[in-house]
Motif scaffolding. Sequence first.
Motif, PDB file in Angstrom:
ATOM      1  N   ASP A 608     -48.274  60.150  14.261  1.00 54.60           N
ATOM      2  CA  ASP A 608     -47.382  60.858  15.179  1.00 54.60           C
ATOM      3  C   ASP A 608     -48.085  61.999  15.920  1.00 54.60           C
ATOM      4  O   ASP A 608     -47.782  63.164  15.712  1.00 54.60           O
ATOM      5  N   VAL A 609     -49.002  61.639  16.796  1.00 56.31           N
ATOM      6  CA  VAL A 609     -49.720  62.673  17.551  1.00 56.31           C
ATOM      7  C   VAL A 609     -48.791  63.297  18.594  1.00 56.31           C
ATOM      8  O   VAL A 609     -47.881  62.649  19.096  1.00 56.31           O
ATOM      9  N   ARG A 610     -49.031  64.552  18.875  1.00 53.44           N
ATOM     10  CA  ARG A 610     -48.249  65.291  19.855  1.00 53.44           C
ATOM     11  C   ARG A 610     -48.809  65.072  21.251  1.00 53.44           C
ATOM     12  O   ARG A 610     -49.998  64.870  21.414  1.00 53.44           O
ATOM     13  N   SER A 611     -47.927  65.169  22.249  1.00 52.51           N
ATOM     14  CA  SER A 611     -48.363  65.060  23.644  1.00 52.51           C
ATOM     15  C   SER A 611     -48.953  66.388  24.074  1.00 52.51           C
ATOM     16  O   SER A 611     -48.282  67.172  24.751  1.00 52.51           O
ATOM     17  N   ASP A 612     -50.183  66.685  23.669  1.00 52.92           N
ATOM     18  CA  ASP A 612     -50.835  67.872  24.222  1.00 52.92           C
ATOM     19  C   ASP A 612     -52.346  67.651  24.301  1.00 52.92           C
ATOM     20  O   ASP A 612     -52.884  66.675  23.767  1.00 52.92           O
ATOM     21  N   TRP A 613     -53.005  68.582  24.995  1.00 55.35           N
ATOM     22  CA  TRP A 613     -54.421  68.378  25.313  1.00 55.35           C
ATOM     23  C   TRP A 613     -55.297  68.430  24.075  1.00 55.35           C
ATOM     24  O   TRP A 613     -56.298  67.717  24.000  1.00 55.35           O
ATOM     25  N   GLU A 614     -54.934  69.285  23.127  1.00 56.67           N
ATOM     26  CA  GLU A 614     -55.741  69.368  21.913  1.00 56.67           C
ATOM     27  C   GLU A 614     -55.702  68.038  21.139  1.00 56.67           C
ATOM     28  O   GLU A 614     -56.709  67.557  20.645  1.00 56.67           O
ATOM     29  N   GLN A 615     -54.521  67.433  21.081  1.00 53.24           N
ATOM     30  CA  GLN A 615     -54.417  66.172  20.349  1.00 53.24           C
ATOM     31  C   GLN A 615     -55.140  65.046  21.094  1.00 53.24           C
ATOM     32  O   GLN A 615     -55.701  64.143  20.474  1.00 53.24           O
ATOM     33  N   GLY A 640     -49.294  60.490  23.822  1.00 58.62           N
ATOM     34  CA  GLY A 640     -48.721  61.263  22.727  1.00 58.62           C
ATOM     35  C   GLY A 640     -47.364  60.735  22.316  1.00 58.62           C
ATOM     36  O   GLY A 640     -46.613  60.205  23.140  1.00 58.62           O
ATOM     37  N   PHE A 641     -47.057  60.882  21.025  1.00 56.55           N
ATOM     38  CA  PHE A 641     -45.773  60.415  20.491  1.00 56.55           C
ATOM     39  C   PHE A 641     -44.736  61.539  20.494  1.00 56.55           C
ATOM     40  O   PHE A 641     -43.623  61.369  20.936  1.00 56.55           O
ATOM     41  N   GLY A 642     -45.120  62.706  19.990  1.00 58.12           N
ATOM     42  CA  GLY A 642     -44.176  63.822  19.861  1.00 58.12           C
ATOM     43  C   GLY A 642     -44.202  64.724  21.088  1.00 58.12           C
ATOM     44  O   GLY A 642     -45.264  65.000  21.633  1.00 58.12           O
ATOM     45  N   GLY A 643     -43.051  65.179  21.527  1.00 55.52           N
ATOM     46  CA  GLY A 643     -42.996  66.133  22.640  1.00 55.52           C
ATOM     47  C   GLY A 643     -43.157  65.453  23.997  1.00 55.52           C
ATOM     48  O   GLY A 643     -43.516  64.281  24.090  1.00 55.52           O
ATOM     49  N   LEU A 649     -51.528  64.912  31.926  1.00 55.62           N
ATOM     50  CA  LEU A 649     -51.960  64.568  30.562  1.00 55.62           C
ATOM     51  C   LEU A 649     -51.888  63.056  30.352  1.00 55.62           C
ATOM     52  O   LEU A 649     -52.785  62.435  29.793  1.00 55.62           O
ATOM     53  N   CYS A 650     -50.815  62.460  30.851  1.00 46.92           N
ATOM     54  CA  CYS A 650     -50.622  61.032  30.635  1.00 46.92           C
ATOM     55  C   CYS A 650     -51.657  60.208  31.406  1.00 46.92           C
ATOM     56  O   CYS A 650     -52.143  59.185  30.907  1.00 46.92           O
ATOM     57  N   ILE A 651     -52.039  60.684  32.578  1.00 49.81           N
ATOM     58  CA  ILE A 651     -53.111  59.992  33.325  1.00 49.81           C
ATOM     59  C   ILE A 651     -54.401  60.038  32.517  1.00 49.81           C
ATOM     60  O   ILE A 651     -55.062  59.013  32.302  1.00 49.81           O
ATOM     61  N   SER A 745     -67.008  59.039  29.080  1.00 50.30           N
ATOM     62  CA  SER A 745     -66.974  60.504  29.175  1.00 50.30           C
ATOM     63  C   SER A 745     -65.650  60.925  29.804  1.00 50.30           C
ATOM     64  O   SER A 745     -65.568  61.150  31.010  1.00 50.30           O
ATOM     65  N   PRO A 746     -64.604  61.035  28.990  1.00 53.35           N
ATOM     66  CA  PRO A 746     -63.273  61.316  29.535  1.00 53.35           C
ATOM     67  C   PRO A 746     -63.057  62.802  29.818  1.00 53.35           C
ATOM     68  O   PRO A 746     -63.741  63.645  29.257  1.00 53.35           O
ATOM     69  N   VAL A 747     -62.101  63.089  30.657  1.00 55.24           N
ATOM     70  CA  VAL A 747     -61.655  64.470  30.857  1.00 55.24           C
ATOM     71  C   VAL A 747     -60.644  64.795  29.764  1.00 55.24           C
ATOM     72  O   VAL A 747     -59.713  64.033  29.514  1.00 55.24           O
ATOM     73  N   LEU A 748     -60.853  65.940  29.095  1.00 53.81           N
ATOM     74  CA  LEU A 748     -60.001  66.311  27.973  1.00 53.81           C
ATOM     75  C   LEU A 748     -59.345  67.667  28.184  1.00 53.81           C
ATOM     76  O   LEU A 748     -58.736  68.222  27.277  1.00 53.81           O
TER      77      LEU A 748
END
Length: 929
Positions: A608-615, A640-643, A649-651, A745-748
């Motif tokens: 259950d990862v959160r929808s944020d940049w750190e995750q 992300g699953f949560g939030g 972020l989704c892109i 090499s993704p953007v994070l």
Amino acid sequence: MFTGSTVAALLFAFSLLAFLYNNNWPRLGSGLVRSGRDEQREIKAPERSVNEAAARRNTAGSAVRSEKVGISGDRECTAAPEARFDCARDRTLTRGECEERGCCYGPLSGSAGPPWCFYPRSYPGYTMGPLSPTTRGQTATLTRKKPSYLPKDISSLRLEVIEETTGCLHLTLKDASSQRYEVHLPGGIPESSADNQSVFYAAEYQSDPFGFIVRRRSNGRVIMNTTVAPLLFADQYLQMSTSLASSLVSGLGEHYTSILLDLNWTSLTLWNRDMAPHADANLYGAHPFYIVQEEDGFAHGVFLLNSNAIEVMLQPTPALTWVSTGGILDLYVFLGPDPQSVIRQYLHIIGYPMMPPYWSLGFHLCRWGYTTSKTTRRVAQSMHDANFPLDVQWNDLDYANKRRVFTFDPWRFGDLPEIVDEFHQRGMKYILILDPGISSSSLPGTYPPFDDGLKRDVFIKNATGHVLIGKVWPGPTAFPDFTNPETRTWWEDCIRDFHSKVPVDGLWIDMNEPASFVQGSVEGCPDSDLENPPYTPRVVGGRLNSGTLCMSAQQKLSSHYNLHNLYGLTEAYATHSALKNIRRKRPFVLSRSSYPSIGRFSGVWTGDVRSDWEQLRFSIPAVLQFGLFGVPLVGADVCGFGGDTTEELCIRWMQLGAFYPFMRNHNDKPNAPQEPYVFGQKAQAAMRTALNLRYSLLPFLYTLFHHTHTSADTVARPLFIEFPTDPNCQSIDKQFLWGSLLLISPVLEEGAVELAAYLPRGTWYSLHDGQPFYSGGQYLLLPAPLDIINIHVREGHIIPQQEPALTTTASRRNPFFLTVALSAGGWARGDLFWDDGESLDTFETQNYCYLIFIAGQSQIVSELVKLNGDLDGLVLGGLQVFGVPSPPRFVLANGEKVGDFTYRTDTKVLTVTKLALSMSEVFTVQWTL
Ligand SMILES: *[C@@H]1O[C@H](CO)[C@@H](O)[C@H](O)[C@H]1NC(C)=O
Ligand SMILES: *[C@@H]1O[C@H](CO)[C@@H](O)[C@H](O)[C@H]1NC(C)=O
Ligand SMILES: *[C@@H]1O[C@H](CO)[C@@H](O)[C@H](O)[C@H]1NC(C)=O
Ligand SMILES: *[C@@H]1O[C@H](CO)[C@@H](O)[C@H](O)[C@H]1NC(C)=O
């Protein structure tokens, strides 16, 4: 009766063996490149006399030291704070209590960091008797005169040293007088050349107090040194420390961490738990394996085969301490010498990964909250209408009638069987969730899975022998005991019956830690040593039974105390084999909980990862670590699953997710929607590009899976595995490789439109336009606008690709094309594994095609190594060659001039299109300079 982990000894051992070897636990070992492990057993026993001599030497040496037992302030207590080993791990001790244990007390400022109560330089422990040879190695007895400070100390141990292969040393420490619970994994695959080579390791023993040292023989480096702190072995507390050869340690999952573990007095607990990923928590899986990068490109690994709750303490000297609450110490040391060989040696023991069905590498879409079959149908249709590839539509528990598995809601999902048929007609697949908890509160006679399960006695029992009832989504539930063969048959019957109505293509096994919403059971748990062990590792919730079943619960093979970490593995095995028997096709299972060997039966997602940049950022080390654990089919929930996610972020997550080996977008019920088609046109275009790129690369990805299945190569690969001698690669986990040649090499970071990417030494070509970068091993600043993910191809390699389509059913019929990345000398090589994508054991039964492509001297040729499969009618439609120095005058395909080719002088890319060369015949494409 199950009163402690020493019980039921021989019975357990025999039934375990029966479970794993006789009851259809699939064995590796058939097929050409694999052979039975037992045939390889007579490996040479090196230098026994030297070891014995060393043991005698050490006996003499340490006899002097052991006369003096440390007292605080004594010179025995002079260890520097960072070199202290904790003597009060089990509880906090006062100075008096600490000294009573014979330990040193030295308070420090601050509460974190080194322990205050620590072992003196010498501390009484086990004394080792003489080593004697066995058929597979050596054995010795260890005894201690005075019991340790732990309850139910075990005073006499048997050490066994087994030389598995040239690169793998295996040591076990068991109770010498009674059988304890042991984990038995199915047989692995021996190295075939072990018999006459010299082994890579040398072991030395210190006999009083007992400890051992393992060295890399080639350079003498100490890989393990367990004399740094005492060995403890009590009924419910086993402890062994070792120094580490470097601070570059990875593994010991499942945790939310970088690829390199933090050694600054950290503790990692391995106890499977339903817990959304965050720092300092035990998560869903347990993998007691670590790999150490040595200074010079060498690497080694260590695997503790133990399924009890484990805590690993890491400290900066560097050193590590294993603590387990039961079982035995069953330790494998893998000597590599390179990182990929370490992983291969580990997978020899736990088993090579399964071959996934081709379609499972496509895009998957899921959400908790597709509340009706109409919604589910509409989602798939919207994907189609917006031109997004989608292979597999999923449903979460919404489909089930009162959240009970093996049912579907007659009102909201009444036409589920028809929908699944529709998906199939479109070349798509369908998967739904299957939780292990079986509702126990339906009216008798109305819910066959429970009624039938009761009759067949398949459920886990509580300590007094009644079915243990916990609580999950449907309310009160019983939990199948998958260590019982009858349970596996019942499970298969339930799946068969459901499948006859809803012909699912795979199963998603969630909540299988197992998770429960009550502590232990609806009636709590009895007060016993199993529920309250003398030492509880640091687990979320503070107790072992928190969020799961009672430790005293009884399973066929042992107590849940011993088997807890195996629950997901045993369920995955049962589900895999049920699907295989029912569908007669390659099974697809996705599991949340995991344990070594699960990669043979299942993929894993990271929960259950959160929808944020750190995750987003930490999903990379999570995926890479599962690769090291032999679970290559892995991914995090995309967007992300949560939030709530954001469009940006989704892109970025869709772009990274396109390079997870397993790619599923999955969302929780209350959140903003995140299906690709809900976003603006520009976002959709970026996501479509990412998906089409993934689909175009699937022949290559599938070939990588073939290599992991047959040779234990990694699929999503940390850079240090591929470039072990490049110090810059040691810690990189914001970039990764597919196989040895595709650098991602993704953007994070939010708002970023460029990124610094490390390119190891050599020429790398942008996959998008063939632009070459000549790297001396350096970071480059790369543009990274929102619509692009940076991908580079390594010189000297050829990637087999195929025109994308909306499903793999369609894309598998499209023309292939090749991306050829020439080396400085003008050479490149690549391969393709191809079969029908879903039949069982195609490699093992020789029903496949295997092609090699070789480029050199201004031409590329194919070589048909094996042609027994589905390539008929498939053609090579074109190719792009990176690094062609000057414009060709003409291009010949199978000797005939080609009209459609272009050459760009700026990027030096030759592109040839509109070919139609049969893939099942040798082809040649030449360009004349
Ligand atoms: C192992 O044996 C093979 C065949 O007997 C021989 O060719 C090879 O040189 C040997 N290798 C070593 C390391 O002794
Ligand atoms: C092993 O560790 C002990 C205790 O720290 C140390 O005295 C000894 O030198 C080490 N042995 C080797 C071979 O490194
Ligand atoms: C280790 O952790 C402590 C506090 O927990 C901190 O003060 C110290 O700087 C850390 N050391 C390193 C090398 O990171
Ligand atoms: C086991 O379950 C039975 C029936 O629910 C209950 O009466 C008994 O107290 C339970 N035993 C334990 C040890 O919890």
